[in-house]
Design an enzyme around this catalytic site. Structure first.
Site, PDB file in Angstrom:
ATOM      1  N   HIS A 196      -2.600   2.106   9.622  1.00  0.00           N
ATOM      2  CA  HIS A 196      -2.918   1.513  10.913  1.00  0.00           C
ATOM      3  C   HIS A 196      -3.383   2.606  11.882  1.00  0.00           C
ATOM      4  O   HIS A 196      -3.278   3.793  11.578  1.00  0.00           O
ATOM      5  CB  HIS A 196      -1.700   0.768  11.495  1.00  0.00           C
ATOM      6  CG  HIS A 196      -0.506   1.632  11.727  1.00  0.00           C
ATOM      7  ND1 HIS A 196       0.610   1.603  10.936  1.00  0.00           N
ATOM      8  CD2 HIS A 196      -0.267   2.572  12.673  1.00  0.00           C
ATOM      9  CE1 HIS A 196       1.489   2.471  11.387  1.00  0.00           C
ATOM     10  NE2 HIS A 196       0.989   3.079  12.438  1.00  0.00           N
TER      11      HIS A 196
HETATM   12  P1  TYD Z   1       5.163   0.340  10.896  1.00  0.00           P
HETATM   13  O1  TYD Z   1       4.900   1.150  12.109  1.00  0.00           O
HETATM   14  O2  TYD Z   1       4.091  -0.573  10.417  1.00  0.00           O
HETATM   15  O3  TYD Z   1       5.591   1.282   9.697  1.00  0.00           O
HETATM   16  P2  TYD Z   1       4.828   2.467   8.911  1.00  0.00           P
HETATM   17  O4  TYD Z   1       3.669   2.911   9.725  1.00  0.00           O
HETATM   18  O5  TYD Z   1       5.859   3.522   8.765  1.00  0.00           O
HETATM   19  O6  TYD Z   1       4.424   1.955   7.583  1.00  0.00           O
HETATM   20  O7  TYD Z   1       6.505  -0.483  11.139  1.00  0.00           O
HETATM   21  C1  TYD Z   1       7.127  -1.220  10.111  1.00  0.00           C
HETATM   22  C2  TYD Z   1       7.996  -2.286  10.752  1.00  0.00           C
HETATM   23  O8  TYD Z   1       9.021  -1.718  11.547  1.00  0.00           O
HETATM   24  C3  TYD Z   1       7.198  -3.230  11.662  1.00  0.00           C
HETATM   25  O9  TYD Z   1       7.632  -4.541  11.402  1.00  0.00           O
HETATM   26  C4  TYD Z   1       7.612  -2.855  13.052  1.00  0.00           C
HETATM   27  C5  TYD Z   1       8.965  -2.194  12.895  1.00  0.00           C
HETATM   28  N1  TYD Z   1       9.155  -1.072  13.836  1.00  0.00           N
HETATM   29  C6  TYD Z   1       9.952  -1.239  14.949  1.00  0.00           C
HETATM   30  O10 TYD Z   1      10.525  -2.311  15.175  1.00  0.00           O
HETATM   31  N2  TYD Z   1      10.118  -0.187  15.815  1.00  0.00           N
HETATM   32  C7  TYD Z   1       9.504   1.003  15.604  1.00  0.00           C
HETATM   33  O11 TYD Z   1       9.662   1.957  16.419  1.00  0.00           O
HETATM   34  C8  TYD Z   1       8.655   1.173  14.453  1.00  0.00           C
HETATM   35  C9  TYD Z   1       7.947   2.467  14.170  1.00  0.00           C
HETATM   36  C10 TYD Z   1       8.513   0.107  13.596  1.00  0.00           C
END
Ligand code: TYD
Length: 139
Positions: free
Chosen positions: A55
């Protein structure tokens, strides 16, 4: 979205306080890194072969640190890509907004520490690569 480029992201060497019984690295907002830290999160218990990220953010600035172990970070501004291997806890990768990122090749037991400039906000994410490319090219 910001006109940021891969070259706006950089690896920052963090201070390291040596000690016979272990080392310390401290990261102060607006000192070692160019933003105020509003949120800290970390990825752990990452299964072998897993990929994270995938992302871009509209506004969020982040610093990514391999607090333990190693992994690779792919950064992409829609035109250029760069792969950066993080494998020392005293280096942080500054990732600017408007940059697509993917995290790969996590070593077993690795910990990915992330310092972020804002609280979590789903509306700040661009999770679709095609959409990212479209926005970047028309920004
Ligand atoms: P995401 O940022 O997509 O993870 P990565 O980039 O590590 O693969 O986040 C995964 C899930 O966790 C998404 O449903 C949102 C949640 N999340 C939070 O609730 N708070 C946060 O600070 C972060 C980073 C993620």
């Amino acid at each position: 979205m910001k006109h940021t480029k891969v070259t706006d992201c950089r690896l920052i060497e963090l201070p390291k306080i040596h000690n016979r019984s272990g080392n310390i690295t401290a990261i102060n907002g607006l000192t070692e890194i160019p933003f105020d830290i509003e949120r800290v999160y970390y990825l752990y218990d990452i299964p072998g072969g897993a990929e994270r990220g995938g992302h871009a953010h509209k506004e969020l600035q982040q610093m990514i640190v391999a607090a333990s172990g190693s992994f690779d970070v792919l950064i992409d501004d829609g035109k250029n890509q760069k792969m950066i291997s993080l494998n020392r806890p005293y280096y942080g990768l500054l990732v600017e907004p408007g940059i697509w990122r993917e995290l790969h090749n996590f070593s077993s037991g690795s910990i990915c520490l992330v310092l972020a400039s804002q609280h979590y906000k789903e509306s700040d994410y661009i999770r679709d690569y095609e959409q990212f490319i479209k926005i970047k090219n028309h920004a």
